[in-house]
Motif scaffolding. Sequence first.
Motif, PDB file in Angstrom:
ATOM      1  N   THR A   5       0.868  -1.670   0.149  1.00 20.97           N
ATOM      2  CA  THR A   5      -0.013  -0.361   0.046  1.00 20.97           C
ATOM      3  C   THR A   5       0.502   1.379  -0.233  1.00 20.97           C
ATOM      4  OG1 THR A   5      -0.567  -0.314   2.983  1.00 20.97           O
ATOM      5  CG2 THR A   5      -1.911  -1.254   0.677  1.00 20.97           C
ATOM      6  N   TYR A   6       0.217   2.290  -0.691  1.00 19.77           N
ATOM      7  CA  TYR A   6       1.063   3.430  -0.496  1.00 19.77           C
ATOM      8  C   TYR A   6      -0.152   4.714  -0.375  1.00 19.77           C
ATOM      9  CZ  TYR A   6       2.776   7.869  -2.522  1.00 19.77           C
ATOM     10  OH  TYR A   6       3.354   9.203  -3.463  1.00 19.77           O
ATOM     11  N   GLU A   7       0.970   5.698   0.910  1.00 15.80           N
ATOM     12  CA  GLU A   7       0.521   7.048   1.456  1.00 15.80           C
ATOM     13  C   GLU A   7       1.455   7.736   0.832  1.00 15.80           C
ATOM     14  OE1 GLU A   7       0.002   7.770   5.582  1.00 15.80           O
ATOM     15  OE2 GLU A   7       0.616   6.111   5.623  1.00 15.80           O
ATOM     16  N   ILE A  22       1.799   1.286  11.445  1.00 13.70           N
ATOM     17  CA  ILE A  22       2.036  -0.258  10.341  1.00 13.70           C
ATOM     18  C   ILE A  22       3.033  -1.056  10.167  1.00 13.70           C
ATOM     19  CG2 ILE A  22       1.250  -0.231   7.458  1.00 13.70           C
ATOM     20  CD1 ILE A  22       0.230   2.161   7.454  1.00 13.70           C
ATOM     21  N   GLN A  23       3.032  -1.660  10.515  1.00  7.88           N
ATOM     22  CA  GLN A  23       4.443  -2.800  10.776  1.00  7.88           C
ATOM     23  C   GLN A  23       4.931  -3.212   8.897  1.00  7.88           C
ATOM     24  OE1 GLN A  23       3.349  -6.933  12.675  1.00  7.88           O
ATOM     25  NE2 GLN A  23       5.850  -7.607  12.374  1.00  7.88           N
ATOM     26  N   GLY A  24       6.452  -3.188   9.029  1.00  8.42           N
ATOM     27  CA  GLY A  24       6.629  -3.332   7.576  1.00  8.42           C
ATOM     28  C   GLY A  24       6.609  -2.334   6.633  1.00  8.42           C
ATOM     29  N   ALA A  25       6.167  -0.947   7.229  1.00 10.38           N
ATOM     30  CA  ALA A  25       6.564   0.488   6.510  1.00 10.38           C
ATOM     31  C   ALA A  25       7.534   0.619   6.148  1.00 10.38           C
ATOM     32  CB  ALA A  25       5.758   1.408   6.971  1.00 10.38           C
ATOM     33  N   ARG A  26       7.812   1.359   5.201  1.00 13.31           N
ATOM     34  CA  ARG A  26       9.461   1.978   4.603  1.00 13.31           C
ATOM     35  C   ARG A  26       8.620   3.286   4.139  1.00 13.31           C
ATOM     36  NH1 ARG A  26      10.571  -2.259   7.342  1.00 13.31           N
ATOM     37  NH2 ARG A  26      11.696  -3.408   6.025  1.00 13.31           N
ATOM     38  N   PHE A  27       9.463   4.319   4.699  1.00 12.37           N
ATOM     39  CA  PHE A  27      10.175   5.242   4.116  1.00 12.37           C
ATOM     40  C   PHE A  27      10.421   5.382   2.311  1.00 12.37           C
ATOM     41  CE2 PHE A  27      10.311   6.094   8.218  1.00 12.37           C
ATOM     42  CZ  PHE A  27       9.004   7.083   8.782  1.00 12.37           C
ATOM     43  N   HIS A  47       3.530  -1.370   3.260  1.00 11.87           N
ATOM     44  CA  HIS A  47       3.583  -0.068   2.934  1.00 11.87           C
ATOM     45  C   HIS A  47       4.620   0.664   3.053  1.00 11.87           C
ATOM     46  CE1 HIS A  47       0.862   3.554   3.765  1.00 11.87           C
ATOM     47  NE2 HIS A  47       1.280   3.667   4.297  1.00 11.87           N
ATOM     48  N   LEU A  48       4.268   2.119   1.564  1.00 14.09           N
ATOM     49  CA  LEU A  48       5.036   2.620   1.504  1.00 14.09           C
ATOM     50  C   LEU A  48       4.311   4.567   1.998  1.00 14.09           C
ATOM     51  CD1 LEU A  48       6.542   1.804  -2.028  1.00 14.09           C
ATOM     52  CD2 LEU A  48       7.720   1.548  -0.281  1.00 14.09           C
ATOM     53  N   ILE A  49       5.667   5.340   2.227  1.00 13.42           N
ATOM     54  CA  ILE A  49       5.429   6.423   3.154  1.00 13.42           C
ATOM     55  C   ILE A  49       6.318   6.946   2.073  1.00 13.42           C
ATOM     56  CG2 ILE A  49       4.884   7.399   5.247  1.00 13.42           C
ATOM     57  CD1 ILE A  49       5.683   5.052   6.924  1.00 13.42           C
ATOM     58  N   ASP A  50       5.839   7.714   1.485  1.00 14.82           N
ATOM     59  CA  ASP A  50       6.084   9.104   1.008  1.00 14.82           C
ATOM     60  C   ASP A  50       5.938   9.907   1.225  1.00 14.82           C
ATOM     61  OD1 ASP A  50       6.269  10.839  -1.832  1.00 14.82           O
ATOM     62  OD2 ASP A  50       5.651  10.007  -2.817  1.00 14.82           O
ATOM     63  N   VAL A  51       7.793  10.317   1.765  1.00 11.76           N
ATOM     64  CA  VAL A  51       7.769  11.397   2.584  1.00 11.76           C
ATOM     65  C   VAL A  51       8.655  13.063   1.749  1.00 11.76           C
ATOM     66  CG1 VAL A  51       8.696  10.639   4.225  1.00 11.76           C
ATOM     67  CG2 VAL A  51      10.208  10.556   2.400  1.00 11.76           C
ATOM     68  N   ASN A  52       8.345  12.305  -0.251  1.00 12.67           N
ATOM     69  CA  ASN A  52       8.479  13.419  -1.076  1.00 12.67           C
ATOM     70  C   ASN A  52       8.792  15.268  -0.929  1.00 12.67           C
ATOM     71  OD1 ASN A  52      10.719  12.017  -2.730  1.00 12.67           O
ATOM     72  ND2 ASN A  52       9.521  11.109  -3.138  1.00 12.67           N
ATOM     73  N   ARG A  53       6.823  15.669  -0.215  1.00 11.31           N
ATOM     74  CA  ARG A  53       6.711  16.562   0.316  1.00 11.31           C
ATOM     75  C   ARG A  53       7.175  16.936   1.039  1.00 11.31           C
ATOM     76  NH1 ARG A  53       0.828  16.428  -3.449  1.00 11.31           N
ATOM     77  NH2 ARG A  53       1.632  16.272  -4.975  1.00 11.31           N
TER      78      ARG A  53
END
Length: 178
Positions: A5-7, A22-27, A47-53
């Motif tokens: 999943t992505y946010e 969220i277990q297994g999440a990465r930035f 899960h991917l957490i997009d931190v670009n913004r």
Amino acid sequence: MKSFTYERARTPAEAAASAQRIQGARFIAGGTNLLDLMKLEIEAPTHLIDVNRLALDKIEATPEGGLRIGALVRNTDLAADRRVRRDYAVLARALLAGASGQLRNKATTAGNLLQRTRCPYFYDTSQPCNKRHPGSGCAAIGGFSRQLAVVGEASPVSRPIRAIWRWPCACSTPPWRR
């Protein structure tokens, strides 16, 4: 590549909260290392957490005369900064030598510092690797010599060939120090 999943995080606090929840999440920012590892199934984040913004892409002078480099500063921007070129020329040169222009345009300072090992055995999923699977072993320790480099000249009248073993950092301790 396994599904995930992505946010897109709006604040550092939101990103940190998602990573904890969220277990297994990465930035992810540039993703130049993480995406390769996902394709090889060495990394399989859920899960991917997009931190670009997030506003972490500034290079600022400090009162002590140094520089504060934000986690999301792209390597191209860091290498091109006039203060870095003037006062930290080795850093600028290392960044320019470290990757192609396309990678430098995407890769971030934090990603460079936090990337996984560059050991060729780590990336070769047919070989054991303690960093990939703790306790599985290390192909370098067993004397597998695929990564040897031979330098020098081989003619009978020249200097002898020198063999250099490039320790790939697959394990914390090289075998000759055990």
